[in-house]
Design a protein around this motif. Structure first.
Motif, short mmCIF file in Angstrom:
data_model
loop_
_atom_site.label_atom_id
_atom_site.label_comp_id
_atom_site.label_asym_id
_atom_site.label_seq_id
_atom_site.Cartn_x
_atom_site.Cartn_y
_atom_site.Cartn_z
N GLU A 41 96.99 -14.94 60.69
CA GLU A 41 96.06 -15.57 61.63
C GLU A 41 95.56 -16.92 61.10
OE1 GLU A 41 93.23 -13.01 63.88
OE2 GLU A 41 93.70 -11.56 62.30
N PHE A 42 95.25 -16.97 59.79
CA PHE A 42 94.81 -18.24 59.22
C PHE A 42 95.90 -19.30 59.33
CE2 PHE A 42 91.47 -15.88 56.73
CZ PHE A 42 90.39 -16.60 57.22
N SER A 43 97.15 -18.89 59.10
CA SER A 43 98.26 -19.84 59.21
C SER A 43 98.41 -20.33 60.64
CB SER A 43 99.55 -19.19 58.72
OG SER A 43 99.44 -18.77 57.38
N ALA A 44 98.30 -19.41 61.59
CA ALA A 44 98.42 -19.81 63.00
C ALA A 44 97.28 -20.74 63.40
CB ALA A 44 98.42 -18.56 63.89
N LEU A 45 96.06 -20.45 62.93
CA LEU A 45 94.92 -21.31 63.26
C LEU A 45 95.09 -22.69 62.63
CD1 LEU A 45 92.15 -21.59 64.57
CD2 LEU A 45 91.12 -20.69 62.47
N ALA A 46 95.59 -22.75 61.38
CA ALA A 46 95.83 -24.05 60.74
C ALA A 46 96.90 -24.84 61.50
CB ALA A 46 96.24 -23.84 59.29
N ALA A 47 97.93 -24.15 61.97
CA ALA A 47 98.97 -24.84 62.74
C ALA A 47 98.40 -25.38 64.05
CB ALA A 47 100.13 -23.87 63.02
N CYS A 48 97.52 -24.61 64.70
CA CYS A 48 96.88 -25.09 65.94
C CYS A 48 96.04 -26.34 65.67
CB CYS A 48 96.01 -23.99 66.54
SG CYS A 48 96.92 -22.56 67.16
N ILE A 49 95.33 -26.35 64.53
CA ILE A 49 94.50 -27.51 64.20
C ILE A 49 95.36 -28.74 63.98
CG2 ILE A 49 92.93 -28.46 62.46
CD1 ILE A 49 91.83 -25.65 62.06
N LEU A 50 96.47 -28.59 63.25
CA LEU A 50 97.35 -29.73 62.99
C LEU A 50 97.99 -30.25 64.27
CD1 LEU A 50 99.11 -28.59 59.68
CD2 LEU A 50 97.33 -30.33 59.96
N VAL A 51 98.44 -29.34 65.13
CA VAL A 51 99.07 -29.77 66.39
C VAL A 51 98.05 -30.47 67.29
CG1 VAL A 51 100.18 -28.96 68.49
CG2 VAL A 51 100.86 -28.01 66.28
N ALA A 52 96.84 -29.91 67.39
CA ALA A 52 95.80 -30.54 68.24
C ALA A 52 95.42 -31.91 67.70
CB ALA A 52 94.57 -29.63 68.32
N TRP A 53 95.28 -32.02 66.36
CA TRP A 53 94.94 -33.31 65.77
C TRP A 53 96.06 -34.33 65.99
CZ3 TRP A 53 96.85 -36.74 62.23
CH2 TRP A 53 95.97 -37.71 61.76
N GLY A 54 97.30 -33.91 65.79
CA GLY A 54 98.42 -34.83 65.99
C GLY A 54 98.54 -35.29 67.43
N ALA A 55 98.38 -34.35 68.38
CA ALA A 55 98.48 -34.73 69.79
C ALA A 55 97.36 -35.68 70.18
CB ALA A 55 98.44 -33.47 70.66
N SER A 56 96.13 -35.43 69.69
CA SER A 56 95.01 -36.31 70.00
C SER A 56 95.22 -37.70 69.39
CB SER A 56 93.70 -35.71 69.48
OG SER A 56 93.46 -34.44 70.04
N LEU A 100 92.03 -29.25 73.23
CA LEU A 100 93.42 -28.89 72.90
C LEU A 100 93.47 -27.74 71.91
CD1 LEU A 100 95.15 -32.39 72.55
CD2 LEU A 100 95.48 -30.70 74.36
N LEU A 101 92.56 -27.77 70.94
CA LEU A 101 92.53 -26.70 69.95
C LEU A 101 92.17 -25.37 70.59
CD1 LEU A 101 92.79 -25.89 67.02
CD2 LEU A 101 90.42 -26.59 66.65
N LEU A 102 91.26 -25.38 71.56
CA LEU A 102 90.91 -24.15 72.27
C LEU A 102 92.09 -23.62 73.06
CD1 LEU A 102 88.81 -22.06 73.19
CD2 LEU A 102 88.13 -23.66 74.99
N ALA A 103 92.80 -24.50 73.76
CA ALA A 103 93.96 -24.07 74.53
C ALA A 103 95.04 -23.49 73.61
CB ALA A 103 94.51 -25.24 75.34
N LEU A 104 95.32 -24.18 72.51
CA LEU A 104 96.30 -23.65 71.57
C LEU A 104 95.84 -22.35 70.93
CD1 LEU A 104 97.33 -27.00 69.80
CD2 LEU A 104 98.67 -25.69 71.45
N GLY A 105 94.52 -22.23 70.71
CA GLY A 105 93.98 -20.99 70.16
C GLY A 105 94.20 -19.81 71.08
N TYR A 106 94.00 -20.01 72.37
CA TYR A 106 94.24 -18.93 73.33
C TYR A 106 95.72 -18.53 73.34
CZ TYR A 106 89.72 -18.44 75.65
OH TYR A 106 88.41 -18.13 75.94
N ALA A 135 87.17 -17.31 65.98
CA ALA A 135 87.63 -18.68 66.23
C ALA A 135 87.49 -19.06 67.70
CB ALA A 135 89.08 -18.84 65.77
N ILE A 136 87.85 -18.17 68.61
CA ILE A 136 87.80 -18.50 70.03
C ILE A 136 86.37 -18.75 70.49
CG2 ILE A 136 88.28 -17.67 72.35
CD1 ILE A 136 90.74 -18.59 70.81
#
Length: 428
Positions: free
Chosen positions: A29-44, A75-81, A99-100
């Motif tokens: 879960e921590f890895s998935a959340l970190a990946a969501c943060i990186l993807v959201a930051w990169g997209a923004s 974006l992070l919320l959408a990826l989190g869901y 997290a949600i």
């Protein structure tokens, strides 16, 4: 129906959640959340660069930095869901249960705070309202995570009172107030975005017209948002007819001047007789119009002082607009020389002194006229045009006068002193 029995007690929820952190799958879960943060930051970051929003600090979506606006937490919320739905099929969840709700609260805070800062930046109570939104959002997150939210809602639903033929609960009032606040914030967001788009790179008469459209759009959206908010709360809109009649009577008697100023403001913006940037003179006060609001107009003098003029005054009194036809302003200075001076030489020297200043227009150029035969000498009037009166006039006049004085002295032309003849009468 009592829904509290369908919700596990908070202590059991907390124990189950703590047990989930002891499972090895929590690192997934921590890895998935970190990946969501990186993807959201990169997209923004990419959207900010592609759309050229690095310098637009007033943007609600992007803010001053990548993580400061609404886009990143949204974006992070959408990826989190999406990540939660994918992990739910394979591993028990523990991290995403917290997290949600945290991301939902963060999005609510970002939207509320950023919209208020953009739409109502000058209001003194914005800071207190921002803190209120933050506290409410984090309190809702804590109740959600702890499992107490359904219990608290049921208790609030049990507190009721009767108003006429309607029964209202405390839960309904709170939910209605929150929904109404969300609708009004959304209306402010849309109106601020429209105003920013309309006023971008607009000048002169176009700026005034767009300002009128943005003011009307904001008023209309706020009115529609208020109507929707009242409907959500449960207020019968037909009951507002009596209130509307009372308001009409109040405007007719007590609020006549206020209503007149608002109407005058829209008239000024619509007919464009006065525009932002024009140099005007009202009631002895001269300056440049810096802002035209719905109720008043701000005029800034060359000395830096500002005058707040009610719009009705600009409609009903005489106003000198120095920039209505064009922005060129005529200035003059008077010079007196001795009667035995070379008139042609004086005229050439005065014209050359004016042309030495780059702010003086060449077309039409400066002109010199023998304006009067004074008591002490010949009086010449040097007239010239400038196109930037907002940059001041006294400094330019001083530079031209100094240049005239140097030129006259260098060519031996006398500037006469006042001369008086005194007749002495002998005493007999």
């Amino acid at each position: 129906m009592d829904n509290s029995t369908a919700v596990p007690p908070p202590i059991e929820d907390l124990n189950a959640w703590l047990q989930g952190f002891l499972q090895p799958t929590v690192w997934v879960e921590f890895s998935a959340l970190a990946a969501c943060i990186l993807v959201a930051w990169g997209a923004s970051f990419l959207l900010r660069r592609v759309l050229g929003m690095q310098e637009d600090r007033s943007s609600v979506l992007f803010g001053r930095s990548v993580v400061d606006g609404v886009l990143f937490p949204a974006l992070l919320l959408a990826l989190g869901y999406v990540a939660r739905a994918a992990l739910l099929k394979f591993v028990p969840l523990a991290v995403f249960k917290v997290a949600i709700p945290v991301l939902v609260s963060l999005v609510v805070i970002r939207v509320g705070v950023k919209v208020l800062r953009v739409a109502l930046a000058s209001a003194p109570w914005v800071r207190a309202l921002e803190h209120s939104i933050s506290w409410i959002a984090w309190l809702g997150m804590v109740l959600w995570v702890s499992g107490l939210l359904p219990v608290v809602l049921n208790e609030l639903d049990a507190i009721t009172w009767t108003m006429g033929s309607s029964t209202i609960s405390l839960r309904t009032m709170i939910e209605g107030a929150l929904t109404a606040s969300a609708v009004l914030i959304l209306a402010l967001w849309v109106s601020s975005a429209i105003e920013a788009r309309l006023l971008r790179q607009a000048v002169g008469s176009d700026l005034s017209l767009r300002k009128a459209v943005s003011n009307a759009t904001r008023a209309l959206l706020m009115f529609l948002g208020l109507i929707v908010a009242l409907s959500v709360v449960g207020i019968d809109l037909t009951a507002l007819s009596v209130l509307g009649g009372a308001i009409g009577v109040g405007i007719g008697f007590g609020l006549q001047k206020l209503a007149s100023n608002y109407v005058s403001g829209f008239v000024i913006l619509a007919e464009r007789s006065m525009r932002i940037g024009d140099n005007v003179k009202v009631d002895g006060f001269q300056g440049r119009i810096t802002d035209i609001n719905a109720r008043y107009t701000v005029i800034r003098s060359l000395g830096g002082s500002e005058s707040i003029v009610p719009n009705e005054t600009l409609i009903t009194t005489r106003v000198e607009n120095l920039s209505l036809a064009d922005r060129d302003v005529w200035l003059s200075t008077v010079v007196s020389v001795a009667y035995d001076s070379d008139v042609d030489l004086v005229i050439r020297l005065l014209e050359a002194a004016a042309l030495e200043q780059p702010r003086v227009l060449r077309n039409p150029g400066p002109g010199v006229a023998l304006s009067a035969f004074g008591a002490d000498g010949l009086e010449f009037t040097l007239g010239y045009w400038i196109a930037d009166p907002e940059n001041g006039q006294l400094g330019l006049r001083s530079e031209i006068n100094l240049c005239v004085l140097r030129s006259l002295r260098a060519n031996g032309i006398e500037i006469p002193f006042p001369q008086r003849v005194v007749h002495m009468k002998a005493l007999s």
